[in-house]
Design a protein around this motif. Structure first.
Motif, PDB file in Angstrom:
ATOM      1  N   LYS A  63      87.985  10.848 -34.848  1.00 37.06           N
ATOM      2  CA  LYS A  63      87.037  11.963 -34.794  1.00 37.06           C
ATOM      3  C   LYS A  63      86.392  12.078 -33.415  1.00 37.06           C
ATOM      4  O   LYS A  63      86.281  13.188 -32.857  1.00 37.06           O
ATOM      5  CB  LYS A  63      85.955  11.823 -35.866  1.00 37.06           C
ATOM      6  CG  LYS A  63      85.024  13.041 -35.929  1.00 37.06           C
ATOM      7  CD  LYS A  63      83.996  12.929 -37.036  1.00 37.06           C
ATOM      8  CE  LYS A  63      83.234  14.245 -37.201  1.00 37.06           C
ATOM      9  NZ  LYS A  63      82.602  14.697 -35.931  1.00 37.06           N
ATOM     10  N   ALA A  64      85.962  10.961 -32.848  1.00 37.00           N
ATOM     11  CA  ALA A  64      85.348  11.003 -31.518  1.00 37.00           C
ATOM     12  C   ALA A  64      86.337  11.525 -30.481  1.00 37.00           C
ATOM     13  O   ALA A  64      85.979  12.321 -29.589  1.00 37.00           O
ATOM     14  CB  ALA A  64      84.848   9.614 -31.137  1.00 37.00           C
ATOM     15  N   GLU A  65      87.598  11.087 -30.593  1.00 40.30           N
ATOM     16  CA  GLU A  65      88.625  11.552 -29.659  1.00 40.30           C
ATOM     17  C   GLU A  65      88.839  13.051 -29.801  1.00 40.30           C
ATOM     18  O   GLU A  65      88.903  13.784 -28.802  1.00 40.30           O
ATOM     19  CB  GLU A  65      89.935  10.798 -29.915  1.00 40.30           C
ATOM     20  CG  GLU A  65      91.086  11.208 -29.023  1.00 40.30           C
ATOM     21  CD  GLU A  65      91.023  10.586 -27.638  1.00 40.30           C
ATOM     22  OE1 GLU A  65      92.022  10.678 -26.913  1.00 40.30           O
ATOM     23  OE2 GLU A  65      89.976  10.028 -27.261  1.00 40.30           O
ATOM     24  N   MET A  66      88.934  13.511 -31.042  1.00 38.01           N
ATOM     25  CA  MET A  66      89.175  14.929 -31.270  1.00 38.01           C
ATOM     26  C   MET A  66      87.964  15.782 -30.896  1.00 38.01           C
ATOM     27  O   MET A  66      88.117  16.911 -30.427  1.00 38.01           O
ATOM     28  CB  MET A  66      89.579  15.172 -32.725  1.00 38.01           C
ATOM     29  CG  MET A  66      90.949  14.641 -33.091  1.00 38.01           C
ATOM     30  SD  MET A  66      92.285  15.270 -32.018  1.00 38.01           S
ATOM     31  CE  MET A  66      92.078  17.034 -32.240  1.00 38.01           C
ATOM     32  N   ASP A  67      86.765  15.275 -31.091  1.00 40.74           N
ATOM     33  CA  ASP A  67      85.570  16.015 -30.662  1.00 40.74           C
ATOM     34  C   ASP A  67      85.630  16.281 -29.165  1.00 40.74           C
ATOM     35  O   ASP A  67      85.301  17.380 -28.687  1.00 40.74           O
ATOM     36  CB  ASP A  67      84.300  15.223 -30.991  1.00 40.74           C
ATOM     37  CG  ASP A  67      83.925  15.286 -32.463  1.00 40.74           C
ATOM     38  OD1 ASP A  67      84.453  16.176 -33.177  1.00 40.74           O
ATOM     39  OD2 ASP A  67      83.109  14.452 -32.903  1.00 40.74           O
ATOM     40  N   SER A  71      86.025  19.915 -27.380  1.00 41.65           N
ATOM     41  CA  SER A  71      84.961  20.338 -26.468  1.00 41.65           C
ATOM     42  C   SER A  71      85.512  20.769 -25.114  1.00 41.65           C
ATOM     43  O   SER A  71      84.903  21.599 -24.423  1.00 41.65           O
ATOM     44  CB  SER A  71      83.950  19.206 -26.279  1.00 41.65           C
ATOM     45  OG  SER A  71      84.488  18.147 -25.498  1.00 41.65           O
ATOM     46  N   LEU A  72      86.654  20.230 -24.728  1.00 51.54           N
ATOM     47  CA  LEU A  72      87.267  20.570 -23.448  1.00 51.54           C
ATOM     48  C   LEU A  72      88.158  21.800 -23.526  1.00 51.54           C
ATOM     49  O   LEU A  72      88.690  22.248 -22.511  1.00 51.54           O
ATOM     50  CB  LEU A  72      88.085  19.377 -22.938  1.00 51.54           C
ATOM     51  CG  LEU A  72      87.268  18.141 -22.537  1.00 51.54           C
ATOM     52  CD1 LEU A  72      88.184  16.944 -22.309  1.00 51.54           C
ATOM     53  CD2 LEU A  72      86.453  18.433 -21.289  1.00 51.54           C
ATOM     54  N   PHE A 106      93.988  14.045 -41.346  1.00 50.08           N
ATOM     55  CA  PHE A 106      92.602  13.955 -40.885  1.00 50.08           C
ATOM     56  C   PHE A 106      92.279  15.101 -39.919  1.00 50.08           C
ATOM     57  O   PHE A 106      91.248  15.781 -40.057  1.00 50.08           O
ATOM     58  CB  PHE A 106      92.360  12.609 -40.198  1.00 50.08           C
ATOM     59  CG  PHE A 106      90.980  12.468 -39.635  1.00 50.08           C
ATOM     60  CD1 PHE A 106      89.950  11.967 -40.411  1.00 50.08           C
ATOM     61  CD2 PHE A 106      90.700  12.856 -38.332  1.00 50.08           C
ATOM     62  CE1 PHE A 106      88.660  11.855 -39.895  1.00 50.08           C
ATOM     63  CE2 PHE A 106      89.424  12.745 -37.811  1.00 50.08           C
ATOM     64  CZ  PHE A 106      88.403  12.241 -38.592  1.00 50.08           C
ATOM     65  N   ILE A 107      93.153  15.315 -38.956  1.00 47.48           N
ATOM     66  CA  ILE A 107      92.888  16.368 -37.975  1.00 47.48           C
ATOM     67  C   ILE A 107      92.888  17.738 -38.645  1.00 47.48           C
ATOM     68  O   ILE A 107      92.014  18.585 -38.365  1.00 47.48           O
ATOM     69  CB  ILE A 107      93.919  16.312 -36.830  1.00 47.48           C
ATOM     70  CG1 ILE A 107      93.746  15.015 -36.037  1.00 47.48           C
ATOM     71  CG2 ILE A 107      93.771  17.510 -35.901  1.00 47.48           C
ATOM     72  CD1 ILE A 107      94.828  14.768 -34.995  1.00 47.48           C
ATOM     73  N   LYS A 108      93.820  17.970 -39.538  1.00 44.55           N
ATOM     74  CA  LYS A 108      93.881  19.274 -40.204  1.00 44.55           C
ATOM     75  C   LYS A 108      92.651  19.524 -41.078  1.00 44.55           C
ATOM     76  O   LYS A 108      92.195  20.655 -41.219  1.00 44.55           O
ATOM     77  CB  LYS A 108      95.164  19.387 -41.029  1.00 44.55           C
ATOM     78  CG  LYS A 108      96.367  19.810 -40.219  1.00 44.55           C
ATOM     79  CD  LYS A 108      96.110  21.158 -39.554  1.00 44.55           C
ATOM     80  CE  LYS A 108      97.159  21.531 -38.547  1.00 44.55           C
ATOM     81  NZ  LYS A 108      96.818  22.760 -37.799  1.00 44.55           N
ATOM     82  N   GLU A 109      92.110  18.462 -41.643  1.00 34.08           N
ATOM     83  CA  GLU A 109      90.912  18.617 -42.479  1.00 34.08           C
ATOM     84  C   GLU A 109      89.686  18.955 -41.638  1.00 34.08           C
ATOM     85  O   GLU A 109      88.871  19.808 -42.018  1.00 34.08           O
ATOM     86  CB  GLU A 109      90.653  17.329 -43.250  1.00 34.08           C
ATOM     87  CG  GLU A 109      89.401  17.390 -44.133  1.00 34.08           C
ATOM     88  CD  GLU A 109      89.130  16.099 -44.874  1.00 34.08           C
ATOM     89  OE1 GLU A 109      88.065  16.005 -45.515  1.00 34.08           O
ATOM     90  OE2 GLU A 109      89.965  15.173 -44.803  1.00 34.08           O
ATOM     91  N   HIS A 110      89.560  18.325 -40.480  1.00 32.58           N
ATOM     92  CA  HIS A 110      88.345  18.472 -39.683  1.00 32.58           C
ATOM     93  C   HIS A 110      88.483  19.463 -38.523  1.00 32.58           C
ATOM     94  O   HIS A 110      87.464  19.994 -38.049  1.00 32.58           O
ATOM     95  CB  HIS A 110      87.916  17.108 -39.141  1.00 32.58           C
ATOM     96  CG  HIS A 110      87.505  16.134 -40.200  1.00 32.58           C
ATOM     97  ND1 HIS A 110      88.394  15.257 -40.782  1.00 32.58           N
ATOM     98  CD2 HIS A 110      86.307  15.914 -40.799  1.00 32.58           C
ATOM     99  CE1 HIS A 110      87.760  14.524 -41.681  1.00 32.58           C
ATOM    100  NE2 HIS A 110      86.506  14.900 -41.718  1.00 32.58           N
ATOM    101  N   ILE A 114      93.432  23.242 -34.531  1.00 33.26           N
ATOM    102  CA  ILE A 114      94.192  22.468 -33.542  1.00 33.26           C
ATOM    103  C   ILE A 114      95.679  22.472 -33.911  1.00 33.26           C
ATOM    104  O   ILE A 114      96.041  22.287 -35.072  1.00 33.26           O
ATOM    105  CB  ILE A 114      93.676  21.017 -33.464  1.00 33.26           C
ATOM    106  CG1 ILE A 114      92.325  20.980 -32.759  1.00 33.26           C
ATOM    107  CG2 ILE A 114      94.673  20.104 -32.760  1.00 33.26           C
ATOM    108  CD1 ILE A 114      92.401  21.199 -31.252  1.00 33.26           C
ATOM    109  N   ILE A 115      96.529  22.687 -32.920  1.00 31.59           N
ATOM    110  CA  ILE A 115      97.972  22.610 -33.127  1.00 31.59           C
ATOM    111  C   ILE A 115      98.397  21.148 -33.040  1.00 31.59           C
ATOM    112  O   ILE A 115      98.154  20.486 -32.021  1.00 31.59           O
ATOM    113  CB  ILE A 115      98.736  23.438 -32.073  1.00 31.59           C
ATOM    114  CG1 ILE A 115      98.425  24.925 -32.230  1.00 31.59           C
ATOM    115  CG2 ILE A 115     100.248  23.185 -32.170  1.00 31.59           C
ATOM    116  CD1 ILE A 115      98.931  25.536 -33.513  1.00 31.59           C
TER     117      ILE A 115
END
Length: 325
Positions: A63-67, A71-72, A106-110, A114-115
């Motif tokens: 989550k921290a990585e994806m945040d 953000s970028l 996880f990424i698709k849920e949050h 994102i592709i």
């Protein structure tokens, strides 16, 4: 001098704004796909020794990585998995609860917008480190294809937006396309590692993914770096078999191949700015020998200029920050 006739090319270089006005090639954050190495376990955030700034992370750090990625303004990530258990056929690559599958969910849920590009290979998951089934010390082509198709379907079921097979087995695009279609994933595109050389520039990646071959090398299935025409044969095969994107890997030392592929095909061309290319720049920058920002942006611009529509790069976060400036 008044009687001489010569061109005044410097007129278009007279100021920063003039240079920007006539600039032919532009980098944008939308061009970048950021690779992420997800490992099984908990509370793991471990820098790859040969890749400063790149970490192996467990799901609880994702989550921290994806945040940060979101953000970028980076819109695409490429997922690599590092499992705890490995076997001779790479079972964890196509397991419903494999590490890439879990990271994808996880990424698709949050972060549903994102592709997610899923690397579809076996080398991270096999105990021998090769990209296919082994028999008598030989990497078997056709039995490997069935496992790769199972992996692709499993990744699509988990929510991957794009399947990126990197194994270089003959016929891999055709078999994966058939497998995806039969499983109801006709709309999931294939980003083929169409032109993948047996390059020395992959060394740091094998530290990150734990995928170094335990015997021999990959020269019987990855391409000879000396060959140019072979790249077009490989790419033509993948286009005929149903590829939607064409990757050239590595990119920096193969810009001529990028241009050949760009001139020959009208599909999106993807350059993979690989680990060795990344580590050389990082190492030189850490020693104070080069200006990292200027070098990286020049390098990435050269890839766009050569014909890359998209660039897979470990510099994506840094480049996004620099471009935002």
């Amino acid at each position: 001098m008044k009687d001489l006739q010569f061109k005044r090319h410097r007129r278009l270089r007279s100021s920063a704004n003039m240079r920007a006005l006539v600039r032919e090639t532009h980098l944008h954050v939308d061009d970048f796909i950021y690779p992420i190495f997800v490992v099984e376990g908990e509370n793991i955030k471990k820098e790859v020794p040969s890749m400063p700034g790149v970490d192996q992370i467990s799901l609880d750090h994702l989550k921290a990585e994806m945040d940060e990625v979101v953000s970028l303004g980076i819109k695409s990530v490429l997922l690599f998995g590092v499992p705890v258990e490995k076997d001779e056929v790479g079972t964890q690559a196509f397991h419903d609860h494999g590490i890439v599958q879990e990271a994808t969910r996880f990424i698709k849920e949050h972060y549903p917008e994102i592709i997610i590009v899923a690397d579809t290979c076996l080398c991270e998951y096999t105990d021998h480190g090769h990209c296919g089934v082994i028999e008598g010390g030989k990497i078997l082509n056709d039995p490997s294809l069935d496992l790769l198709a199972k992996t692709a379907v499993s990744q699509a079921q988990a929510g991957a937006d794009i399947i990126a097979p990197s194994n270089m087995m003959d016929g891999f695009v055709a078999v994966i396309r058939k497998g995806l279609d039969e499983a109801g994933f006709e709309d999931v595109p294939i980003m083929s590692y169409a032109v993948k050389y047996a390059s020395a520039f992959y060394g740091p990646f094998r530290d990150a993914a734990g995928s170094a071959p335990q015997f021999g090398d990959r020269k019987t299935y990855q391409m000879d770096p000396a060959n140019r025409l072979e790249a077009l044969r490989e790419a033509h095969s993948d286009v005929e078999e149903g590829a939607d994107f064409l990757i050239v890997k590595p990119t920096l030392s193969y810009l001529d191949i990028v241009r050949d592929v760009r001139n020959e095909f009208n599909l999106p061309v993807v350059g993979y700015n690989v680990s060795g290319e990344y580590s050389m720049v990082k190492g030189a920058a850490l020693n104070g020998w080069i200006d990292e920002k200027t070098i990286v942006l020049e390098m990435l611009t050269s890839m766009k200029r050569a014909g890359c529509d998209l660039i897979i790069t470990y510099f994506a976060k840094d480049a996004a920050r620099w471009l935002a400036e």
